[in-house]
Enzyme design. Sequence first.
Site, PDB file in Angstrom:
ATOM      1  N   LYS A  30       0.903  -0.995   0.266  1.00 22.80           N
ATOM      2  CA  LYS A  30       0.004  -0.033   0.033  1.00 22.80           C
ATOM      3  C   LYS A  30       0.764   1.196  -0.065  1.00 22.80           C
ATOM      4  O   LYS A  30       0.553   2.169  -0.904  1.00 22.80           O
ATOM      5  CB  LYS A  30      -0.928   0.058   1.103  1.00 22.80           C
ATOM      6  CG  LYS A  30      -1.915   1.154   1.253  1.00 22.80           C
ATOM      7  CD  LYS A  30      -2.673   1.090   2.490  1.00 22.80           C
ATOM      8  CE  LYS A  30      -3.574  -0.097   2.650  1.00 22.80           C
ATOM      9  NZ  LYS A  30      -4.958  -0.048   2.270  1.00 22.80           N
ATOM     10  N   ARG A  99      -3.090   2.946   8.735  1.00 18.40           N
ATOM     11  CA  ARG A  99      -3.234   1.533   7.963  1.00 18.40           C
ATOM     12  C   ARG A  99      -2.021   0.698   7.993  1.00 18.40           C
ATOM     13  O   ARG A  99      -1.008   1.288   7.664  1.00 18.40           O
ATOM     14  CB  ARG A  99      -4.056   1.805   6.536  1.00 18.40           C
ATOM     15  CG  ARG A  99      -5.262   2.447   6.451  1.00 18.40           C
ATOM     16  CD  ARG A  99      -5.644   2.539   4.933  1.00 18.40           C
ATOM     17  NE  ARG A  99      -6.552   3.584   4.762  1.00 18.40           N
ATOM     18  CZ  ARG A  99      -7.727   3.134   4.582  1.00 18.40           C
ATOM     19  NH1 ARG A  99      -8.129   1.991   4.341  1.00 18.40           N
ATOM     20  NH2 ARG A  99      -8.944   4.211   4.403  1.00 18.40           N
ATOM     21  N   GLY A 108      -7.542  -7.386   4.762  1.00 17.20           N
ATOM     22  CA  GLY A 108      -8.339  -7.153   5.980  1.00 17.20           C
ATOM     23  C   GLY A 108      -7.624  -7.932   6.861  1.00 17.20           C
ATOM     24  O   GLY A 108      -8.483  -8.292   8.091  1.00 17.20           O
ATOM     25  N   MET A 110      -4.890  -7.465   8.824  1.00 12.45           N
ATOM     26  CA  MET A 110      -4.335  -6.736   9.975  1.00 12.45           C
ATOM     27  C   MET A 110      -5.066  -5.449  10.193  1.00 12.45           C
ATOM     28  O   MET A 110      -6.204  -5.049   9.461  1.00 12.45           O
ATOM     29  CB  MET A 110      -3.132  -6.125   9.609  1.00 12.45           C
ATOM     30  CG  MET A 110      -2.109  -7.429   9.448  1.00 12.45           C
ATOM     31  SD  MET A 110      -0.503  -7.049   9.002  1.00 12.45           S
ATOM     32  CE  MET A 110      -0.423  -6.536   7.273  1.00 12.45           C
ATOM     33  N   ARG A 361      -3.477  -1.665  -6.372  1.00 14.02           N
ATOM     34  CA  ARG A 361      -2.568  -2.602  -6.423  1.00 14.02           C
ATOM     35  C   ARG A 361      -2.997  -3.504  -7.729  1.00 14.02           C
ATOM     36  O   ARG A 361      -3.947  -3.076  -8.233  1.00 14.02           O
ATOM     37  CB  ARG A 361      -2.887  -3.532  -5.276  1.00 14.02           C
ATOM     38  CG  ARG A 361      -4.215  -3.913  -4.921  1.00 14.02           C
ATOM     39  CD  ARG A 361      -4.623  -4.629  -3.643  1.00 14.02           C
ATOM     40  NE  ARG A 361      -5.983  -4.746  -3.635  1.00 14.02           N
ATOM     41  CZ  ARG A 361      -6.777  -5.139  -2.494  1.00 14.02           C
ATOM     42  NH1 ARG A 361      -6.023  -5.204  -1.210  1.00 14.02           N
ATOM     43  NH2 ARG A 361      -8.012  -5.297  -2.578  1.00 14.02           N
ATOM     44  N   HIS A 489      -5.105 -43.434  -7.992  1.00 14.26           N
ATOM     45  CA  HIS A 489      -5.830 -43.824  -8.991  1.00 14.26           C
ATOM     46  C   HIS A 489      -6.726 -43.132  -9.790  1.00 14.26           C
ATOM     47  O   HIS A 489      -7.045 -42.674 -10.756  1.00 14.26           O
ATOM     48  CB  HIS A 489      -6.456 -45.570  -8.918  1.00 14.26           C
ATOM     49  CG  HIS A 489      -7.036 -45.888 -10.037  1.00 14.26           C
ATOM     50  ND1 HIS A 489      -8.432 -45.662 -10.407  1.00 14.26           N
ATOM     51  CD2 HIS A 489      -6.638 -46.767 -11.339  1.00 14.26           C
ATOM     52  CE1 HIS A 489      -8.889 -46.369 -11.418  1.00 14.26           C
ATOM     53  NE2 HIS A 489      -7.761 -46.850 -12.049  1.00 14.26           N
ATOM     54  N   SER A 838      11.749 -42.257 -19.946  1.00 11.87           N
ATOM     55  CA  SER A 838      10.587 -41.148 -19.354  1.00 11.87           C
ATOM     56  C   SER A 838      10.517 -41.378 -17.880  1.00 11.87           C
ATOM     57  O   SER A 838      10.453 -42.584 -17.235  1.00 11.87           O
ATOM     58  CB  SER A 838       9.121 -41.797 -19.972  1.00 11.87           C
ATOM     59  OG  SER A 838       8.338 -41.155 -19.573  1.00 11.87           O
ATOM     60  N   CYS A 905       6.626 -38.501 -17.507  1.00 16.69           N
ATOM     61  CA  CYS A 905       5.230 -38.720 -17.796  1.00 16.69           C
ATOM     62  C   CYS A 905       4.642 -39.067 -16.348  1.00 16.69           C
ATOM     63  O   CYS A 905       3.357 -39.260 -16.488  1.00 16.69           O
ATOM     64  CB  CYS A 905       4.986 -40.133 -18.796  1.00 16.69           C
ATOM     65  SG  CYS A 905       5.782 -41.370 -17.877  1.00 16.69           S
ATOM     66  N   TYR A 925      10.913 -33.444 -23.672  1.00 17.96           N
ATOM     67  CA  TYR A 925       9.571 -33.111 -23.588  1.00 17.96           C
ATOM     68  C   TYR A 925       9.015 -33.507 -22.295  1.00 17.96           C
ATOM     69  O   TYR A 925       9.489 -34.277 -21.336  1.00 17.96           O
ATOM     70  CB  TYR A 925       8.775 -34.058 -24.521  1.00 17.96           C
ATOM     71  CG  TYR A 925       8.834 -35.359 -24.366  1.00 17.96           C
ATOM     72  CD1 TYR A 925       7.600 -36.016 -23.509  1.00 17.96           C
ATOM     73  CD2 TYR A 925       9.830 -36.230 -24.960  1.00 17.96           C
ATOM     74  CE1 TYR A 925       7.747 -37.338 -23.216  1.00 17.96           C
ATOM     75  CE2 TYR A 925       9.843 -37.673 -24.484  1.00 17.96           C
ATOM     76  CZ  TYR A 925       8.840 -38.007 -23.782  1.00 17.96           C
ATOM     77  OH  TYR A 925       8.753 -39.471 -23.392  1.00 17.96           O
TER      78      TYR A 925
HETATM   79  C1  PEP Z   1       4.758 -42.876 -12.914  1.00 17.78           C
HETATM   80  O1  PEP Z   1       5.083 -43.652 -11.963  1.00 17.78           O
HETATM   81  O2  PEP Z   1       5.086 -41.704 -12.690  1.00 17.78           O
HETATM   82  C2  PEP Z   1       3.803 -43.286 -13.819  1.00 17.78           C
HETATM   83  C3  PEP Z   1       3.672 -42.574 -15.022  1.00 17.78           C
HETATM   84  O3  PEP Z   1       3.321 -44.506 -13.645  1.00 17.78           O
HETATM   85  P1  PEP Z   1       2.151 -44.890 -12.997  1.00 17.78           P
HETATM   86  O4  PEP Z   1       1.517 -43.530 -12.620  1.00 17.78           O
HETATM   87  O5  PEP Z   1       1.261 -45.564 -14.159  1.00 17.78           O
HETATM   88  O6  PEP Z   1       2.594 -45.769 -12.007  1.00 17.78           O
END
Ligand code: PEP
Length: 971
Positions: A30, A99, A108, A110, A361, A489, A838, A905, A925
């Site tokens: 502020k 303030r 808000g 303080m 701000r 999962h 990966s 991945c 990637y």
């Molecule tokens: C992992 O373990 O990061 C992965 C991509 O495989 P999963 O989640 O299927 O075990």
Amino acid sequence: MSVERKKMVYFFQQGGAEGSTKLRWLLGGKGADLAEMANVDLPVPPGFTITTEACREYQTTHEWPEGLEEQVAQNLRTLEGVTKRKFGDKTNPLMVSVRSGAAASMPGMMDTILNLGLNDAAVVGLAKQSGDERFAWDCYRRFIQMFGNVAMNITNKEFERYLTEERKKAGVKFDSQMGAQQFKEIVSSFKEVYRKNTGEDFPQEPMEQLRRAINAVFGSWNNPQAVRYREIHEIKGLLGTAVNVQTMVFGNMGHTSFTGVGFTRDPATGDNELYGEYLVNAQGEDVVAGIRTPKSVKELPKEDLSEFDDAEISAAEAKKLYSGMYNQLVEIKDKLESHYTDMQDFEFTGQQGTLYMLQTRRGKRTAAAAVKIAVDMAEEGLIDRKGAVLRVNPAQLEQMLHKQFDASEKAKAESEGRELARGLPASPGAAVGKIALRADDAEEMAAAEHKKDNPASIILVREETSPEDIGGMAVAVGILTARGGMTSHAAVVARGMGKCCVAGCGAVEPDEDAKTVSIAGRQYKEGDVISLDGSTGQVFDGPIGLVDASLTGAFGTLIEWADQYRKMGVRTNADTPKDARQAVEFGAEGIGLCRTEHMFFEETRISYVRQMMLSAPDVRRLTALLRAQEVALSQAAGSEKKLIEQRIKEIQNQLAGPKRLLDTALAKLLPEQRKDFEGIFEVMNGLPVTIRLLDPPLHEFLPHDPKIQAELGKQMGMERKEIAARVDSLKELNPMLGHRGCRLGITYPDIYNMQVRAIMEAAVACAKKGINVEPEIMIPLVGAAEELRITRDAADEVCREVLADSGADIHYKIGTMIEVPRAALIADEVAKYAEFFSFGTNDLTQMCFGFSRDDVGTFVPEYVDREILPKDPFQSLDQSGVGQLVAMGVERGRKVRPDLKIGICGEHGGDPESVKFCYRVGMDYVSCSPFRVPVARLAAAQISIELEDEIVGKLASAKSRPTITAAVQKT
Ligand code: PEP
Ligand code: MG
């Protein structure tokens, strides 16, 4: 000898200030922005800011640092000079607001005290000066209450009691209906309250009032809500709060005065127009308190005061005055934007025809507005394209791709106390639907709803989900689980499907047999309606209205610009042609992970998958026996030879049955898998597709329901009991660390061989149709180089066989996941057999921390709350720990194979901070669920720009990246 004292107070007035936004850490947000506005000649009431450093010193000594008293007094004298008013004066009193304001916004949390400087004499002066006695006494009573409450800890209730009494006496409903006389009486009652609670008279000396008010603001840095706010928002490393002492201006000085809040652009849509609200004859708190409904600032030029019967000026005069004010506000909006080059959120007050700015701000905005504002500002020339790409928080993008709750309906539900519980925000978007407690019930309910004119949606509520629930998950709009973390999962599958999911919500206790669920102690039954917010983890009772995703044109433009800077590829985790198509639409450049196990659950296949799994162990055992006997035979002589031959025959007989069962199952599954892969290759048309061979523990596929066991028995020619016994024998104590991944490939090679054959036959079929294919076969859970050598050789052989038979020439790669910590450590050995790596950071995190990824919901949120961990490591890569394994894996792998293609991945592939880390360690990637592809594209572009800027600064070439050790150290 005189010692140079530290500067602890910074003065500001329109046209010039001692501070600026460069001193944000010292003057707070502020204070710094008031100084900045003053510097660019915006109408800021003059005042001064006491630094956060002074606050820090006060926190340790509980005394003002040496020299502060003098500096405050001196600045106050300057303020009196500039305003030509005097503190406590009975003709021309100076009043100030006091303030808080830290370097990070803590709205808000303080303290604030207004109208400071009023006393028994000054109130008379204020009455004269404003020509409004009622107003002056109203200010005085407000001041006593605020000061009493904030500086002296007297509860507001003590004051409110007298207010209610006075209203009753006067026979009115609102304070605003009371006159000067009533306020005078209230002031004397309030003084009495003050005396009773503090044992002293209300301080009449303004300097004393100011001293205590400053102490109260300093002290509010450590009040419980401020401490909690900093914890929740991870605000660390600040010195304390600054204190802003500023000349009061009054939006409640009659009908020519007003107050309001504004945004330089619409914070919901991003439209480039002045947006905000105002109230005539009111103070800031009135807008917030919601006693009167503010009007849109767009109405300001038409304001004629017609709703007031006691306005001091005519309708025509009002219109002239207010449209003048509006024009000034528009000018200020433009000035603010061109100066800050960002959307601002500001507070303003008009006092008897003069406009003042009280705060500005950076404005908070929705994701859609953030994108539109960034693109528009670049097109207007306020910022460049790089700036636009850097400005949007990639994590926000995901919100734009899913359905959301209507903001006002959600706020209503919250205010009505309909929020039942909070779990982990596992997959964004909002969902409203009927509760189903079992996957098959969900499917039945969805089918029944489908026949209705106005079908309701389904929310699947489970203790946790397993691959068996996939059908129910597919028909549901949202998933709620009691257990499991961000890579459970439910979370992974929901994100893949682009469905809302709240996971690990401990307040949920489902009873699937009774078809009921208790949520935070409230009972629900199948069919009752609940709502989920997957972006916040909230669970609500009953329905809340939804709005569609808003994919504006600006979204596409921003992502297109981002791609111009991005150097790292973005792929997707997709198991079906539908998901793959969605991901390609979002810009995926390949599939980084196709989990084949999800394909096994289709109704036509699952029984053969089970047959395959229940016959494979026998085949394995008997084949091993057979081999041993064959070896023995080669070394045996005479009568022993005969015996062994006899034994071999017996084993061959025993093997025939299970082998037949296994072969028929594989023969049934092969064409099905081939069809899956063909579908995916077709969609990906020429883009690389990484297909992972079977990974999860076998037991996840096996039937526990006696009815299904009996049916399977019929198919396999066995008693139900025998099936049950086989299912039982495959049970593991710790399946996630058990017989899974390449361990299955080594012990049951037929399964992997069938999958590899299906992949290559699909590739050949597609190639024949003229579709380009780039298959990449990925072997999971490797921990020893030899595991990869064996499985890779076997896969290679099948590939060559298929290609030789078909005569096709298809380039394929075989690589591995790095998800067991040991694989990262011996990545140089592993790389000898892998054409690509990966990183499976879900398992890598699980095994590096020793946290079960399915059980983290029970303790990780508390770990994050208590700052034991900065973030959930399954959500955002733990760069300093797990990150070392990743960096090491990349470095060691590339040492052996410089052209090794490397990606990620795990779920972290869609988390912006983790994406940036992946680039810094040199990955080619990232791969993430389809709905996170745009998030990853933007994050990858940002890190290219950020690093390039950094590197250019260090005279390095634009293309090189810092060393891996540096990348880890940086985090
Ligand atoms: C992992 O373990 O990061 C992965 C991509 O495989 P999963 O989640 O299927 O075990
Ligand atoms: Mg894994």
